[in-house]
Motif scaffolding. Sequence first.
Motif, PDB file in Angstrom:
ATOM      1  N   ALA A 167       0.832  -1.204   0.000  1.00 44.66           N
ATOM      2  CA  ALA A 167       0.000   0.000   0.000  1.00 44.66           C
ATOM      3  C   ALA A 167       0.866   1.254   0.000  1.00 44.66           C
ATOM      4  CB  ALA A 167      -0.919  -0.015   1.222  1.00 44.66           C
ATOM      5  N   ALA A 170       2.526   1.693  -3.364  1.00 48.16           N
ATOM      6  CA  ALA A 170       1.551   2.091  -4.378  1.00 48.16           C
ATOM      7  C   ALA A 170       1.165   3.556  -4.225  1.00 48.16           C
ATOM      8  CB  ALA A 170       0.304   1.209  -4.267  1.00 48.16           C
ATOM      9  N   ALA A 171       0.980   3.979  -2.990  1.00 46.01           N
ATOM     10  CA  ALA A 171       0.631   5.380  -2.751  1.00 46.01           C
ATOM     11  C   ALA A 171       1.777   6.294  -3.182  1.00 46.01           C
ATOM     12  CB  ALA A 171       0.319   5.591  -1.273  1.00 46.01           C
ATOM     13  N   ARG A 195       0.273  14.442  -0.956  1.00 47.55           N
ATOM     14  CA  ARG A 195      -0.583  13.401  -1.544  1.00 47.55           C
ATOM     15  C   ARG A 195      -0.254  12.051  -0.954  1.00 47.55           C
ATOM     16  NH1 ARG A 195      -5.096  11.492  -3.333  1.00 47.55           N
ATOM     17  NH2 ARG A 195      -5.242  10.823  -5.496  1.00 47.55           N
ATOM     18  N   PHE A 196       1.032  11.806  -0.827  1.00 46.59           N
ATOM     19  CA  PHE A 196       1.499  10.518  -0.292  1.00 46.59           C
ATOM     20  C   PHE A 196       0.957  10.280   1.111  1.00 46.59           C
ATOM     21  CE2 PHE A 196       5.234   8.385   1.910  1.00 46.59           C
ATOM     22  CZ  PHE A 196       4.840   7.108   1.573  1.00 46.59           C
ATOM     23  N   GLU A 198      -1.709  10.874   2.408  1.00 44.60           N
ATOM     24  CA  GLU A 198      -3.104  10.444   2.495  1.00 44.60           C
ATOM     25  C   GLU A 198      -3.235   8.943   2.694  1.00 44.60           C
ATOM     26  OE1 GLU A 198      -5.365  11.871  -0.797  1.00 44.60           O
ATOM     27  OE2 GLU A 198      -4.556  13.909  -0.648  1.00 44.60           O
ATOM     28  N   VAL A 199      -2.175   8.231   2.341  1.00 43.05           N
ATOM     29  CA  VAL A 199      -2.257   6.776   2.469  1.00 43.05           C
ATOM     30  C   VAL A 199      -2.369   6.355   3.925  1.00 43.05           C
ATOM     31  CG1 VAL A 199       0.215   6.282   2.677  1.00 43.05           C
ATOM     32  CG2 VAL A 199      -1.293   4.623   1.595  1.00 43.05           C
ATOM     33  N   LEU A 202      -5.531   5.055   5.142  1.00 43.34           N
ATOM     34  CA  LEU A 202      -6.059   3.831   4.541  1.00 43.34           C
ATOM     35  C   LEU A 202      -5.304   2.584   4.996  1.00 43.34           C
ATOM     36  CD1 LEU A 202      -6.576   5.121   0.885  1.00 43.34           C
ATOM     37  CD2 LEU A 202      -8.247   4.997   2.739  1.00 43.34           C
TER      38      LEU A 202
ATOM     39  N   MET B 159      -6.737   7.156  -4.689  1.00 44.72           N
ATOM     40  CA  MET B 159      -5.821   6.614  -3.678  1.00 44.72           C
ATOM     41  C   MET B 159      -6.335   5.292  -3.148  1.00 44.72           C
ATOM     42  SD  MET B 159      -2.967   6.987  -2.038  1.00 44.72           S
ATOM     43  CE  MET B 159      -2.372   8.675  -2.083  1.00 44.72           C
ATOM     44  N   VAL B 163      -4.325   1.736  -3.434  1.00 45.87           N
ATOM     45  CA  VAL B 163      -3.967   0.994  -2.224  1.00 45.87           C
ATOM     46  C   VAL B 163      -4.645  -0.365  -2.200  1.00 45.87           C
ATOM     47  CG1 VAL B 163      -4.324   0.939   0.268  1.00 45.87           C
ATOM     48  CG2 VAL B 163      -3.389   2.990  -0.811  1.00 45.87           C
ATOM     49  N   ALA B 166      -3.101  -2.760  -4.820  1.00 47.62           N
ATOM     50  CA  ALA B 166      -1.770  -3.219  -4.406  1.00 47.62           C
ATOM     51  C   ALA B 166      -1.881  -4.217  -3.260  1.00 47.62           C
ATOM     52  CB  ALA B 166      -0.920  -2.026  -3.993  1.00 47.62           C
ATOM     53  N   PRO B 204      -8.836  -1.162   3.241  1.00 43.04           N
ATOM     54  CA  PRO B 204      -9.341   0.109   3.782  1.00 43.04           C
ATOM     55  C   PRO B 204     -10.835   0.034   4.049  1.00 43.04           C
ATOM     56  CG  PRO B 204      -7.966   0.507   1.858  1.00 43.04           C
ATOM     57  CD  PRO B 204      -8.082  -0.970   1.998  1.00 43.04           C
TER      58      PRO B 204
END
Lengths: 234, 234
Positions: A167, A170-171, A195-196, A198-199, A202, B159, B163, B166, B204
């Motif tokens: 995850a 991928a993010a 942006r990254f 935000e993972v 999740l 996103m 995620v 992946a 998620p």
Amino acid sequence: MTDAMPATRTRRGSSAQGRAEVRRELVAAAARLFDERGYEDTTVDDIAGAAGVGRRTFFRYFRSKEDAISPDHEGALARVAEVFATAHAGEPTTALVMRAGETVFELYTADPALSLRRYRVTHQVAALRDRESASVDHYRRLFTRNLRQRFAGSPDGDMRAAVTAAAVVAAHNLALREWLAAGAPDDGGRSCRERFREVAALLPGEPVRRADPLHAVAQRLEAAADRLERSRLP
Amino acid sequence: MTDAMPATRTRRGSSAQGRAEVRRELVAAAARLFDERGYEDTTVDDIAGAAGVGRRTFFRYFRSKEDAISPDHEGALARVAEVFATAHAGEPTTALVMRAGETVFELYTADPALSLRRYRVTHQVAALRDRESASVDHYRRLFTRNLRQRFAGSPDGDMRAAVTAAAVVAAHNLALREWLAAGAPDDGGRSCRERFREVAALLPGEPVRRADPLHAVAQRLEAAADRLERSRLP
DNA sequence: ACGGTAACGGCACTCCGTGCCATTAGCAAG
DNA sequence: CTTGCTAATGGCACGGAGTGCCGTTACCGT
């Protein structure tokens, strides 16, 4: 006869700066030729010639033709490994993986123009896309190994490590791709990092860790197995 | 002179079954030679010769030397795409991705012995590992595309899609690797699917599942022992 | 029996990647 | 300034992957 005049040019690669200069010229020549003429229609001879060196010398700077257009993943991998190695045991895992992931952005944000060119070429040539996938997977494996140790003792630790690592990587790639698609704005990678991040929302929740004497034993066994596995790789 | 006797052998590849037979023999020869002699030290001539065909014919069955040891990812990719294409709009996304992921197990469980041989060879040769990574990434991209459509409209849709895709692919690979490391028991892929399903809890938005920590320790000890055993095998 | 089709094997070619080696620039010591 | 060492270089040749081309030939429908 006056012979072939063997081109008594200065030997640029002699000093450390010289080597760096030759390398830059080779990268620039490769990026330009791949972009203008296409990857398949550019030979190593073309690149070497454009950079003013011999074909044999090209392969002293790059392991393969593809390497001339790829960023230095080996160096970035080493830096990420260093982040994991020097991390405090008390640092929350999510914070650690975010910190480790952000390290890699510098590989691209350091030279936005070159990154943009690489992106364009890479995503047009299947062979380069596949190579990029393989490189990315090396990061995923590195994250997985470290997370597996961190999650040792947790139920589903291996599964959690695999999922979290995949995850995060991928993010990272999504953030990077969006940054490149936006024309690689030179904001020091801030848009990428935001942006990254935000993972984090999740990711699976933090696993339970307990002070368990068996935990240390298992961790050491896993570390030993990892070392063995790694030492078998060429 | 009695000439070279051009070997008037039956042309096996003429019929459809003939083609399948030739292909199987090439795969078997490649797997055996890669395993016994090593990937680098086996030439395409060796494989073709061992299968009783000419070098040129080998490249009519496989695009490259690496393809001879790789499973048919193209076919599996098409089947996964079909699952997505024919899915009911009302099906929960998690159920759909699990169903799509399970489709791929058959690629391996159909012939456990061959899969085991492939696994052994692939994980010893860097070039084949990288190729495998690239193939796996094709699945990830396919999942990402379909999930992006499903999540369209959601604020963090892209996103989430990245995620989730992946994570699913990583879990699939973990389940597969564990199955292979366990000697590829021929249970019709049930152990694979069960392990794979555990990812659903980590996706998620799904709740986190907890289990007995002592059980996890034992599981990790077994896994570590497996890795140790495996690492000293060849 | 015969003619069309398609798979086959062989040949030649390009290009990647590597081992080998003579040459030579750069540098340090005398 | 000369001498000798080191290391980068470039040229050469080689093995192997992958491809285009073509004559041959087994297979198959008529």
